[in-house]
Design a protein around this motif. Structure first.
Motif, PDB file in Angstrom:
ATOM      1  N   ARG A  84      20.531  -3.338  -2.217  1.00 15.68           N
ATOM      2  CA  ARG A  84      20.370  -2.299  -0.995  1.00 15.68           C
ATOM      3  C   ARG A  84      21.627  -2.132  -0.646  1.00 15.68           C
ATOM      4  O   ARG A  84      21.423  -1.553   1.029  1.00 15.68           O
ATOM      5  CB  ARG A  84      18.702  -2.090   0.238  1.00 15.68           C
ATOM      6  N   VAL A  85      22.598  -3.045  -0.780  1.00 17.01           N
ATOM      7  CA  VAL A  85      23.935  -2.839  -0.269  1.00 17.01           C
ATOM      8  C   VAL A  85      24.440  -1.209   0.767  1.00 17.01           C
ATOM      9  O   VAL A  85      24.928  -0.585   1.117  1.00 17.01           O
ATOM     10  CB  VAL A  85      25.261  -3.424   0.020  1.00 17.01           C
ATOM     11  N   ARG A  86      24.083  -0.456  -0.877  1.00 19.10           N
ATOM     12  CA  ARG A  86      25.008   0.830  -0.700  1.00 19.10           C
ATOM     13  C   ARG A  86      23.871   1.554  -0.141  1.00 19.10           C
ATOM     14  O   ARG A  86      24.164   2.881   0.647  1.00 19.10           O
ATOM     15  CB  ARG A  86      25.240   1.705  -2.152  1.00 19.10           C
ATOM     16  N   LYS A  87      22.527   1.072  -0.282  1.00 14.04           N
ATOM     17  CA  LYS A  87      21.569   1.847   0.268  1.00 14.04           C
ATOM     18  C   LYS A  87      21.658   2.561   1.880  1.00 14.04           C
ATOM     19  O   LYS A  87      22.154   3.566   3.097  1.00 14.04           O
ATOM     20  CB  LYS A  87      20.270   1.724   0.238  1.00 14.04           C
ATOM     21  N   TYR A  88      22.276   0.827   2.506  1.00 12.06           N
ATOM     22  CA  TYR A  88      21.897   0.536   3.981  1.00 12.06           C
ATOM     23  C   TYR A  88      23.563   0.644   3.951  1.00 12.06           C
ATOM     24  O   TYR A  88      23.850  -0.494   5.285  1.00 12.06           O
ATOM     25  CB  TYR A  88      21.353  -0.125   4.531  1.00 12.06           C
ATOM     26  N   ALA A  89      25.001   1.409   4.208  1.00 13.69           N
ATOM     27  CA  ALA A  89      26.418   0.887   3.956  1.00 13.69           C
ATOM     28  C   ALA A  89      26.437   0.780   5.496  1.00 13.69           C
ATOM     29  O   ALA A  89      27.278  -0.131   5.457  1.00 13.69           O
ATOM     30  CB  ALA A  89      27.123   1.595   3.194  1.00 13.69           C
ATOM     31  N   ARG A  90      25.908   2.038   6.457  1.00 17.15           N
ATOM     32  CA  ARG A  90      26.524   1.776   7.766  1.00 17.15           C
ATOM     33  C   ARG A  90      25.887   0.899   8.261  1.00 17.15           C
ATOM     34  O   ARG A  90      26.540   0.456   9.424  1.00 17.15           O
ATOM     35  CB  ARG A  90      25.791   3.219   8.278  1.00 17.15           C
ATOM     36  N   MET A  91      24.818   0.326   8.053  1.00 16.50           N
ATOM     37  CA  MET A  91      24.363  -1.526   8.757  1.00 16.50           C
ATOM     38  C   MET A  91      25.217  -1.894   8.067  1.00 16.50           C
ATOM     39  O   MET A  91      25.640  -2.905   9.145  1.00 16.50           O
ATOM     40  CB  MET A  91      22.944  -1.618   8.432  1.00 16.50           C
ATOM     41  N   VAL A  92      25.789  -2.323   6.919  1.00 17.20           N
ATOM     42  CA  VAL A  92      26.408  -3.560   6.241  1.00 17.20           C
ATOM     43  C   VAL A  92      27.729  -3.398   7.204  1.00 17.20           C
ATOM     44  O   VAL A  92      28.407  -3.654   7.379  1.00 17.20           O
ATOM     45  CB  VAL A  92      26.047  -3.532   4.957  1.00 17.20           C
TER      46      VAL A  92
END
Length: 166
Positions: free
Chosen positions: A24-32
């Motif tokens: 899910r790294v791309r989906k939650y890129a802002r948080m990563v």
């Protein structure tokens, strides 16, 4: 009043994505990204430091409750936080569900965000809200006590942030 800039908890959720849901790294890129490369708002900090009516200012690196605790201990006061007012985006809530982490707990206890937390009088808090800060609660005279309320009731919080030398 107690105000915060940005979205505390994003870095904690980003770390949880990396640990438990790397798919899910791309989906939650802002948080990563918030975890990998926090961006302290130096210009806002400089502005707040000279703002009339601002009584305390700290960056949130150890978690909102932990860093608020430093202000409260130094001032001999307590706080009342309204969970509904925390700046939690729908994406943060969804991410929290996917990584089994409550977004409110992440916002209150997660660290490494480097958002700014300030205490200010009422007039200054109105001006700070115009700068994009979010009013999340009030200072109280209950020394050392922090009450987090949600839906009109006290809310337990998992964790209190990073504790140095504990």
């Amino acid at each position: 009043r107690i105000l915060v800039s940005g979205r505390p908890g994003e870095a904690a959720l980003g770390l949880a994505v990396l640990r438990s849901r790397p798919d899910r790294v791309r989906k939650y890129a802002r948080m990563v990204q918030a975890f990998h490369r926090p961006r302290p708002d130096i210009e806002l900090g400089a502005c707040l430091a000279v703002q009339p009516g601002v009584h305390a200012l700290i960056d949130v690196s150890d978690g909102l409750l932990a860093d608020l605790g430093h202000i409260l201990a130094a001032s001999g006061v307590g706080a009342h936080i309204e969970a509904e007012t925390l700046p939690i985006s729908p994406s943060m809530r969804q991410c929290g569900r996917e990584v089994d982490m409550d977004a409110v707990d992440a916002s209150l206890s997660g660290g490494e965000d480097y958002v700014l937390l300030t205490c200010a009088d009422h007039a200054a808090s109105l001006a700070l809200q115009k700068l994009g800060m979010t009013d999340i609660g009030a200072v109280t005279n209950q020394r050392g006590r922090v009450l987090v309320r949600e839906d009109g009731r006290s809310r337990p919080v998992k964790g209190r942030g990073y504790r140095h030398f504990a």
